[in-house]
Motif scaffolding. Structure first.
Motif, PDB file in Angstrom:
ATOM      1  N   LYS A 145       0.055  73.258  32.113  1.00  4.96           N
ATOM      2  CA  LYS A 145       1.102  73.881  31.302  1.00  4.96           C
ATOM      3  C   LYS A 145       0.772  75.321  30.935  1.00  4.96           C
ATOM      4  CE  LYS A 145       1.239  70.573  28.246  1.00  4.96           C
ATOM      5  NZ  LYS A 145       1.544  69.735  27.102  1.00  4.96           N
ATOM      6  N   SER A 146      -0.509  75.697  30.992  1.00  2.00           N
ATOM      7  CA  SER A 146      -0.873  77.065  30.599  1.00  2.00           C
ATOM      8  C   SER A 146      -0.237  78.098  31.526  1.00  2.00           C
ATOM      9  CB  SER A 146      -2.395  77.236  30.586  1.00  2.00           C
ATOM     10  OG  SER A 146      -2.918  77.161  31.901  1.00  2.00           O
ATOM     11  N   THR A 147       0.114  77.672  32.762  1.00  2.00           N
ATOM     12  CA  THR A 147       0.745  78.616  33.688  1.00  2.00           C
ATOM     13  C   THR A 147       2.158  78.966  33.246  1.00  2.00           C
ATOM     14  OG1 THR A 147       1.577  76.850  35.115  1.00  2.00           O
ATOM     15  CG2 THR A 147      -0.564  77.776  35.670  1.00  2.00           C
ATOM     16  N   LEU A 148       2.724  78.169  32.329  1.00  3.27           N
ATOM     17  CA  LEU A 148       4.073  78.443  31.832  1.00  3.27           C
ATOM     18  C   LEU A 148       4.044  79.101  30.463  1.00  3.27           C
ATOM     19  CD1 LEU A 148       5.841  75.120  32.808  1.00  3.27           C
ATOM     20  CD2 LEU A 148       5.770  77.257  34.081  1.00  3.27           C
ATOM     21  N   ALA A 149       2.858  79.453  29.995  1.00  5.49           N
ATOM     22  CA  ALA A 149       2.731  79.965  28.634  1.00  5.49           C
ATOM     23  C   ALA A 149       2.609  81.484  28.591  1.00  5.49           C
ATOM     24  CB  ALA A 149       1.526  79.318  27.941  1.00  5.49           C
ATOM     25  N   GLY A 150       3.123  82.165  29.601  1.00  2.00           N
ATOM     26  CA  GLY A 150       3.089  83.621  29.596  1.00  2.00           C
ATOM     27  C   GLY A 150       3.987  84.183  28.508  1.00  2.00           C
ATOM     28  N   GLU A 151       3.943  85.488  28.381  1.00  2.00           N
ATOM     29  CA  GLU A 151       4.709  86.142  27.337  1.00  2.00           C
ATOM     30  C   GLU A 151       6.197  85.807  27.464  1.00  2.00           C
ATOM     31  OE1 GLU A 151       5.541  90.637  25.652  1.00  2.00           O
ATOM     32  OE2 GLU A 151       3.873  90.279  27.020  1.00  2.00           O
ATOM     33  N   GLY A 152       6.756  85.332  26.354  1.00  2.00           N
ATOM     34  CA  GLY A 152       8.169  85.004  26.340  1.00  2.00           C
ATOM     35  C   GLY A 152       8.518  83.683  26.981  1.00  2.00           C
ATOM     36  N   ARG A 153       7.502  82.896  27.424  1.00  2.00           N
ATOM     37  CA  ARG A 153       7.789  81.628  28.104  1.00  2.00           C
ATOM     38  C   ARG A 153       7.096  80.432  27.467  1.00  2.00           C
ATOM     39  NH1 ARG A 153       6.610  83.846  34.169  1.00  2.00           N
ATOM     40  NH2 ARG A 153       8.187  85.461  34.171  1.00  2.00           N
ATOM     41  N   ASP A 154       6.439  80.612  26.331  1.00  2.00           N
ATOM     42  CA  ASP A 154       5.648  79.546  25.727  1.00  2.00           C
ATOM     43  C   ASP A 154       6.552  78.638  24.887  1.00  2.00           C
ATOM     44  OD1 ASP A 154       3.759  77.902  24.647  1.00  2.00           O
ATOM     45  OD2 ASP A 154       2.647  79.477  23.605  1.00  2.00           O
ATOM     46  N   VAL A 155       7.135  77.662  25.555  1.00  2.00           N
ATOM     47  CA  VAL A 155       8.076  76.764  24.894  1.00  2.00           C
ATOM     48  C   VAL A 155       7.377  75.925  23.830  1.00  2.00           C
ATOM     49  CG1 VAL A 155       9.629  74.798  25.257  1.00  2.00           C
ATOM     50  CG2 VAL A 155       9.629  76.693  26.874  1.00  2.00           C
ATOM     51  N   MET A 156       6.170  75.435  24.128  1.00  2.05           N
ATOM     52  CA  MET A 156       5.460  74.625  23.144  1.00  2.05           C
ATOM     53  C   MET A 156       5.054  75.459  21.937  1.00  2.05           C
ATOM     54  SD  MET A 156       5.458  71.481  23.968  1.00  2.05           S
ATOM     55  CE  MET A 156       7.057  71.662  24.706  1.00  2.05           C
ATOM     56  N   GLY A 157       4.681  76.711  22.182  1.00  6.28           N
ATOM     57  CA  GLY A 157       4.379  77.602  21.060  1.00  6.28           C
ATOM     58  C   GLY A 157       5.599  77.816  20.183  1.00  6.28           C
ATOM     59  N   ALA A 158       6.764  77.959  20.828  1.00  9.43           N
ATOM     60  CA  ALA A 158       8.015  78.125  20.081  1.00  9.43           C
ATOM     61  C   ALA A 158       8.320  76.881  19.252  1.00  9.43           C
ATOM     62  CB  ALA A 158       9.161  78.422  21.043  1.00  9.43           C
ATOM     63  N   LEU A 159       8.099  75.711  19.841  1.00 13.87           N
ATOM     64  CA  LEU A 159       8.308  74.458  19.111  1.00 13.87           C
ATOM     65  C   LEU A 159       7.354  74.380  17.925  1.00 13.87           C
ATOM     66  CD1 LEU A 159       9.692  71.658  18.960  1.00 13.87           C
ATOM     67  CD2 LEU A 159       7.894  70.802  20.477  1.00 13.87           C
ATOM     68  N   GLY A 160       6.102  74.797  18.139  1.00 14.98           N
ATOM     69  CA  GLY A 160       5.114  74.782  17.057  1.00 14.98           C
ATOM     70  C   GLY A 160       5.503  75.700  15.900  1.00 14.98           C
ATOM     71  N   ARG A 161       6.060  76.862  16.226  1.00 16.86           N
ATOM     72  CA  ARG A 161       6.482  77.784  15.165  1.00 16.86           C
ATOM     73  C   ARG A 161       7.624  77.182  14.346  1.00 16.86           C
ATOM     74  NH1 ARG A 161       5.386  81.218  19.423  1.00 16.86           N
ATOM     75  NH2 ARG A 161       7.569  81.478  20.045  1.00 16.86           N
ATOM     76  N   LEU A 162       8.566  76.542  15.031  1.00 11.24           N
ATOM     77  CA  LEU A 162       9.670  75.896  14.305  1.00 11.24           C
ATOM     78  C   LEU A 162       9.161  74.732  13.454  1.00 11.24           C
ATOM     79  CD1 LEU A 162      12.453  75.903  17.047  1.00 11.24           C
ATOM     80  CD2 LEU A 162      12.377  77.296  14.967  1.00 11.24           C
ATOM     81  N   LEU A 163       8.183  73.998  13.968  1.00  5.94           N
ATOM     82  CA  LEU A 163       7.590  72.897  13.205  1.00  5.94           C
ATOM     83  C   LEU A 163       6.942  73.430  11.927  1.00  5.94           C
ATOM     84  CD1 LEU A 163       6.554  69.969  12.833  1.00  5.94           C
ATOM     85  CD2 LEU A 163       4.599  70.604  14.281  1.00  5.94           C
ATOM     86  N   SER A 164       6.134  74.481  12.055  1.00 10.06           N
ATOM     87  CA  SER A 164       5.455  75.043  10.880  1.00 10.06           C
ATOM     88  C   SER A 164       6.454  75.516   9.838  1.00 10.06           C
ATOM     89  CB  SER A 164       4.554  76.215  11.305  1.00 10.06           C
ATOM     90  OG  SER A 164       3.528  75.767  12.149  1.00 10.06           O
ATOM     91  N   ARG A 165       7.506  76.149  10.285  1.00 10.86           N
ATOM     92  CA  ARG A 165       8.531  76.655   9.375  1.00 10.86           C
ATOM     93  C   ARG A 165       9.234  75.494   8.659  1.00 10.86           C
ATOM     94  NH1 ARG A 165      13.945  78.403  10.182  1.00 10.86           N
ATOM     95  NH2 ARG A 165      14.492  80.075   8.738  1.00 10.86           N
ATOM     96  N   ALA A 166       9.537  74.415   9.411  1.00  9.87           N
ATOM     97  CA  ALA A 166      10.195  73.253   8.801  1.00  9.87           C
ATOM     98  C   ALA A 166       9.276  72.559   7.806  1.00  9.87           C
ATOM     99  CB  ALA A 166      10.631  72.279   9.898  1.00  9.87           C
ATOM    100  N   GLN A 167       7.985  72.500   8.127  1.00 11.58           N
ATOM    101  CA  GLN A 167       7.035  71.879   7.195  1.00 11.58           C
ATOM    102  C   GLN A 167       6.890  72.723   5.933  1.00 11.58           C
ATOM    103  OE1 GLN A 167       3.862  71.486  10.115  1.00 11.58           O
ATOM    104  NE2 GLN A 167       4.004  69.246   9.992  1.00 11.58           N
ATOM    105  N   ALA A 168       6.845  74.043   6.087  1.00 10.52           N
ATOM    106  CA  ALA A 168       6.728  74.923   4.921  1.00 10.52           C
ATOM    107  C   ALA A 168       7.932  74.787   3.999  1.00 10.52           C
ATOM    108  CB  ALA A 168       6.571  76.378   5.377  1.00 10.52           C
ATOM    109  N   ALA A 169       9.082  74.465   4.587  1.00  9.94           N
ATOM    110  CA  ALA A 169      10.303  74.281   3.793  1.00  9.94           C
ATOM    111  C   ALA A 169      10.402  72.874   3.209  1.00  9.94           C
ATOM    112  CB  ALA A 169      11.531  74.571   4.655  1.00  9.94           C
ATOM    113  N   GLY A 170       9.444  72.010   3.550  1.00  9.92           N
ATOM    114  CA  GLY A 170       9.466  70.646   3.036  1.00  9.92           C
ATOM    115  C   GLY A 170      10.438  69.732   3.750  1.00  9.92           C
ATOM    116  N   ALA A 171      10.912  70.143   4.929  1.00 12.67           N
ATOM    117  CA  ALA A 171      11.902  69.347   5.656  1.00 12.67           C
ATOM    118  C   ALA A 171      11.261  68.356   6.621  1.00 12.67           C
ATOM    119  CB  ALA A 171      12.847  70.265   6.426  1.00 12.67           C
ATOM    120  N   VAL A 172      10.033  68.632   7.028  1.00 12.60           N
ATOM    121  CA  VAL A 172       9.312  67.767   7.975  1.00 12.60           C
ATOM    122  C   VAL A 172       7.983  67.392   7.340  1.00 12.60           C
ATOM    123  CG1 VAL A 172       8.182  67.674  10.238  1.00 12.60           C
ATOM    124  CG2 VAL A 172      10.428  68.757  10.012  1.00 12.60           C
ATOM    125  N   ARG A 173       7.615  66.147   7.490  1.00 10.21           N
ATOM    126  CA  ARG A 173       6.372  65.675   6.882  1.00 10.21           C
ATOM    127  C   ARG A 173       5.193  66.538   7.331  1.00 10.21           C
ATOM    128  NH1 ARG A 173       5.910  59.623   9.087  1.00 10.21           N
ATOM    129  NH2 ARG A 173       3.758  59.847   8.413  1.00 10.21           N
TER     130      ARG A 173
END
Length: 198
Positions: free
Chosen positions: A127-155
Protein backbone atom coordinates in the motif's frame (compact mmCIF):
# COMPACT_ATOMS: atom_id res chain seq x y z
CA UNK A 1 27.29 24.03 -31.87
CA UNK A 2 27.65 21.11 -29.48
CA UNK A 3 25.32 18.08 -29.38
CA UNK A 4 23.33 19.34 -26.38
CA UNK A 5 22.55 22.73 -27.95
CA UNK A 6 21.13 21.26 -31.16
CA UNK A 7 17.38 21.81 -31.59
CA UNK A 8 15.50 18.79 -30.26
CA UNK A 9 18.49 17.51 -28.29
CA UNK A 10 17.66 15.98 -24.89
CA UNK A 11 19.63 17.32 -21.96
CA UNK A 12 21.33 14.73 -19.72
CA UNK A 13 18.93 13.57 -17.02
CA UNK A 14 15.88 14.83 -18.92
CA UNK A 15 13.23 12.31 -19.92
CA UNK A 16 12.85 11.76 -23.63
CA UNK A 17 9.33 12.35 -24.89
CA UNK A 18 7.55 9.14 -25.84
CA UNK A 19 7.20 8.32 -29.51
CA UNK A 20 3.63 8.18 -30.83
CA UNK A 21 3.58 4.37 -30.88
CA UNK A 22 4.97 4.21 -27.34
CA UNK A 23 2.28 6.65 -26.15
CA UNK A 24 -0.40 4.50 -27.78
CA UNK A 25 1.01 1.33 -26.19
CA UNK A 26 1.16 2.98 -22.76
CA UNK A 27 -2.42 4.23 -23.07
CA UNK A 28 -3.60 0.78 -24.21
CA UNK A 29 -1.84 -0.94 -21.29
CA UNK A 30 -3.45 1.48 -18.82
CA UNK A 31 -6.89 0.99 -20.38
CA UNK A 32 -6.64 -2.81 -20.22
CA UNK A 33 -5.09 -2.82 -16.74
CA UNK A 34 -7.85 -0.58 -15.42
CA UNK A 35 -10.55 -2.96 -16.71
CA UNK A 36 -8.71 -6.11 -15.57
CA UNK A 37 -7.89 -4.87 -12.08
CA UNK A 38 -11.45 -3.61 -11.54
CA UNK A 39 -13.05 -6.88 -12.66
CA UNK A 40 -10.55 -9.45 -11.39
CA UNK A 41 -8.41 -7.79 -8.72
CA UNK A 42 -4.65 -7.48 -8.41
CA UNK A 43 -3.83 -11.17 -8.72
CA UNK A 44 -3.83 -10.98 -12.53
CA UNK A 45 -0.19 -11.29 -13.69
CA UNK A 46 1.48 -8.59 -15.76
CA UNK A 47 2.06 -10.97 -18.69
CA UNK A 48 -1.71 -11.54 -18.91
CA UNK A 49 -2.36 -7.80 -18.97
CA UNK A 50 0.27 -7.47 -21.71
CA UNK A 51 -1.39 -10.27 -23.70
CA UNK A 52 -4.82 -8.68 -23.47
CA UNK A 53 -3.36 -5.30 -24.44
CA UNK A 54 -1.70 -6.85 -27.49
CA UNK A 55 1.85 -5.92 -26.43
CA UNK A 56 4.86 -7.77 -25.06
CA UNK A 57 5.64 -8.02 -21.35
CA UNK A 58 8.79 -5.99 -21.98
CA UNK A 59 6.67 -3.13 -23.29
CA UNK A 60 4.68 -3.07 -20.07
CA UNK A 61 7.86 -3.26 -17.98
CA UNK A 62 9.47 -0.36 -19.81
CA UNK A 63 6.59 1.90 -18.80
CA UNK A 64 5.78 0.29 -15.44
CA UNK A 65 8.67 -1.61 -13.81
CA UNK A 66 6.41 -3.32 -11.24
CA UNK A 67 2.77 -4.31 -10.98
CA UNK A 68 2.44 -1.80 -8.13
CA UNK A 69 3.71 0.96 -10.43
CA UNK A 70 1.16 -0.05 -13.05
CA UNK A 71 -1.67 -0.12 -10.54
CA UNK A 72 -0.57 3.20 -9.01
CA UNK A 73 -0.72 4.74 -12.50
CA UNK A 74 -4.19 3.27 -13.06
CA UNK A 75 -5.42 4.60 -9.74
CA UNK A 76 -3.52 7.90 -9.55
CA UNK A 77 -6.33 10.23 -10.60
CA UNK A 78 -8.95 8.34 -8.63
CA UNK A 79 -6.91 8.32 -5.42
CA UNK A 80 -6.30 12.05 -5.75
CA UNK A 81 -10.06 12.53 -6.09
CA UNK A 82 -10.63 10.37 -3.00
CA UNK A 83 -8.19 12.44 -0.94
CA UNK A 84 -9.78 15.65 -2.26
CA UNK A 85 -13.16 14.27 -1.16
CA UNK A 86 -11.74 13.69 2.34
CA UNK A 87 -10.37 17.23 2.39
CA UNK A 88 -13.82 18.57 1.48
CA UNK A 89 -15.43 16.52 4.23
CA UNK A 90 -12.81 17.74 6.72
CA UNK A 91 -14.17 21.25 6.24
CA UNK A 92 -17.70 20.15 7.19
CA UNK A 93 -19.31 21.30 10.43
CA UNK A 94 -20.01 17.75 11.64
CA UNK A 95 -16.72 15.78 12.04
CA UNK A 96 -18.55 12.59 12.98
CA UNK A 97 -20.73 12.62 9.89
CA UNK A 98 -17.68 13.45 7.76
CA UNK A 99 -15.77 10.42 9.06
CA UNK A 100 -18.68 8.00 8.63
CA UNK A 101 -19.53 9.39 5.19
CA UNK A 102 -15.95 8.85 4.03
CA UNK A 103 -15.81 5.33 5.47
CA UNK A 104 -19.06 4.48 3.65
CA UNK A 105 -17.74 6.08 0.47
CA UNK A 106 -14.61 3.86 0.53
CA UNK A 107 -16.70 0.74 1.09
CA UNK A 108 -19.03 1.62 -1.78
CA UNK A 109 -16.15 2.37 -4.17
CA UNK A 110 -14.32 -0.81 -3.17
CA UNK A 111 -17.40 -2.98 -3.70
CA UNK A 112 -17.46 -1.91 -7.34
CA UNK A 113 -13.72 -2.34 -8.00
CA UNK A 114 -11.86 -5.48 -6.89
CA UNK A 115 -8.47 -3.95 -7.59
CA UNK A 116 -9.22 -0.99 -5.36
CA UNK A 117 -10.42 -3.36 -2.64
CA UNK A 118 -7.18 -5.36 -2.89
CA UNK A 119 -5.16 -2.14 -2.60
CA UNK A 120 -7.14 -0.70 0.32
CA UNK A 121 -6.96 -3.90 2.34
CA UNK A 122 -3.36 -4.62 1.37
CA UNK A 123 -4.10 -8.02 -0.14
CA UNK A 124 -0.68 -9.00 -1.50
CA UNK A 125 -0.05 -5.38 -2.42
CA UNK A 126 2.34 -2.82 -0.98
CA UNK A 127 0.00 0.00 0.00
CA UNK A 128 2.95 2.37 0.48
CA UNK A 129 3.19 2.66 -3.32
CA UNK A 130 -0.21 4.40 -3.24
CA UNK A 131 0.73 6.79 -0.45
CA UNK A 132 2.41 9.45 -2.57
CA UNK A 133 1.60 13.10 -2.23
CA UNK A 134 -2.11 13.67 -2.62
CA UNK A 135 -2.88 9.93 -2.84
CA UNK A 136 -2.73 8.71 0.77
CA UNK A 137 -6.30 7.54 1.23
CA UNK A 138 -5.60 5.83 4.56
CA UNK A 139 -3.89 8.96 5.84
CA UNK A 140 -6.97 10.95 4.83
CA UNK A 141 -9.20 8.47 6.67
CA UNK A 142 -6.95 8.77 9.73
CA UNK A 143 -7.23 12.56 9.73
CA UNK A 144 -11.02 12.37 9.59
CA UNK A 145 -10.99 9.80 12.40
CA UNK A 146 -8.85 12.04 14.63
CA UNK A 147 -11.10 15.01 13.97
CA UNK A 148 -14.25 12.98 14.76
CA UNK A 149 -12.70 11.67 17.97
CA UNK A 150 -11.66 15.18 19.04
CA UNK A 151 -15.27 16.26 18.55
CA UNK A 152 -16.48 13.37 20.71
CA UNK A 153 -18.39 11.77 17.83
CA UNK A 154 -16.31 8.58 17.59
CA UNK A 155 -15.13 6.50 20.50
CA UNK A 156 -11.57 7.28 21.51
CA UNK A 157 -10.37 3.74 22.13
CA UNK A 158 -9.96 2.84 18.46
CA UNK A 159 -7.14 3.83 16.15
CA UNK A 160 -6.60 3.76 12.43
CA UNK A 161 -5.43 0.09 12.46
CA UNK A 162 -8.79 -0.98 13.96
CA UNK A 163 -10.69 1.19 11.48
CA UNK A 164 -8.69 -0.35 8.63
CA UNK A 165 -9.57 -3.82 9.94
CA UNK A 166 -13.25 -2.84 9.94
CA UNK A 167 -12.84 -1.53 6.39
CA UNK A 168 -11.33 -4.88 5.38
CA UNK A 169 -14.33 -6.64 6.91
CA UNK A 170 -16.77 -4.45 5.01
CA UNK A 171 -14.88 -5.05 1.76
CA UNK A 172 -14.46 -8.79 2.16
CA UNK A 173 -17.80 -9.70 0.60
CA UNK A 174 -18.70 -10.10 -3.03
CA UNK A 175 -18.26 -7.32 -5.55
CA UNK A 176 -20.83 -5.69 -7.77
CA UNK A 177 -24.25 -4.41 -6.72
CA UNK A 178 -24.83 -7.29 -4.31
CA UNK A 179 -21.53 -6.52 -2.61
CA UNK A 180 -22.37 -2.84 -2.45
CA UNK A 181 -25.67 -3.60 -0.68
CA UNK A 182 -23.95 -5.95 1.79
CA UNK A 183 -21.31 -3.27 2.36
CA UNK A 184 -23.97 -0.69 3.20
CA UNK A 185 -25.46 -3.02 5.82
CA UNK A 186 -22.03 -3.62 7.34
CA UNK A 187 -21.27 0.10 7.37
CA UNK A 188 -24.44 0.63 9.44
CA UNK A 189 -23.18 -1.91 11.99
CA UNK A 190 -19.74 -0.29 12.07
CA UNK A 191 -21.32 3.14 12.50
CA UNK A 192 -23.26 1.94 15.54
CA UNK A 193 -20.18 0.28 17.01
CA UNK A 194 -17.85 3.24 16.57
CA UNK A 195 -20.13 5.99 17.82
CA UNK A 196 -19.00 7.47 21.10
CA UNK A 197 -21.18 6.05 23.85
CA UNK A 198 -22.55 3.45 21.42
Amino acid sequence: MDDQSRPGAVRPGAERPLRADARRNRARVLEVANAVFAAEGLSVPVHEIARRAGVGTGTVSRHFPTKEALFAAVLADRLERYVARADELAAADDPGAAFFDYFAFLVEEGALDRGLTDALVGSGFDKSTLAGEGRDVMGALGRLLSRAQAAGAVRGDVGLPEVQALLVGCLSGRGGQEGAEAGRRMVAVVRDGLRAGG
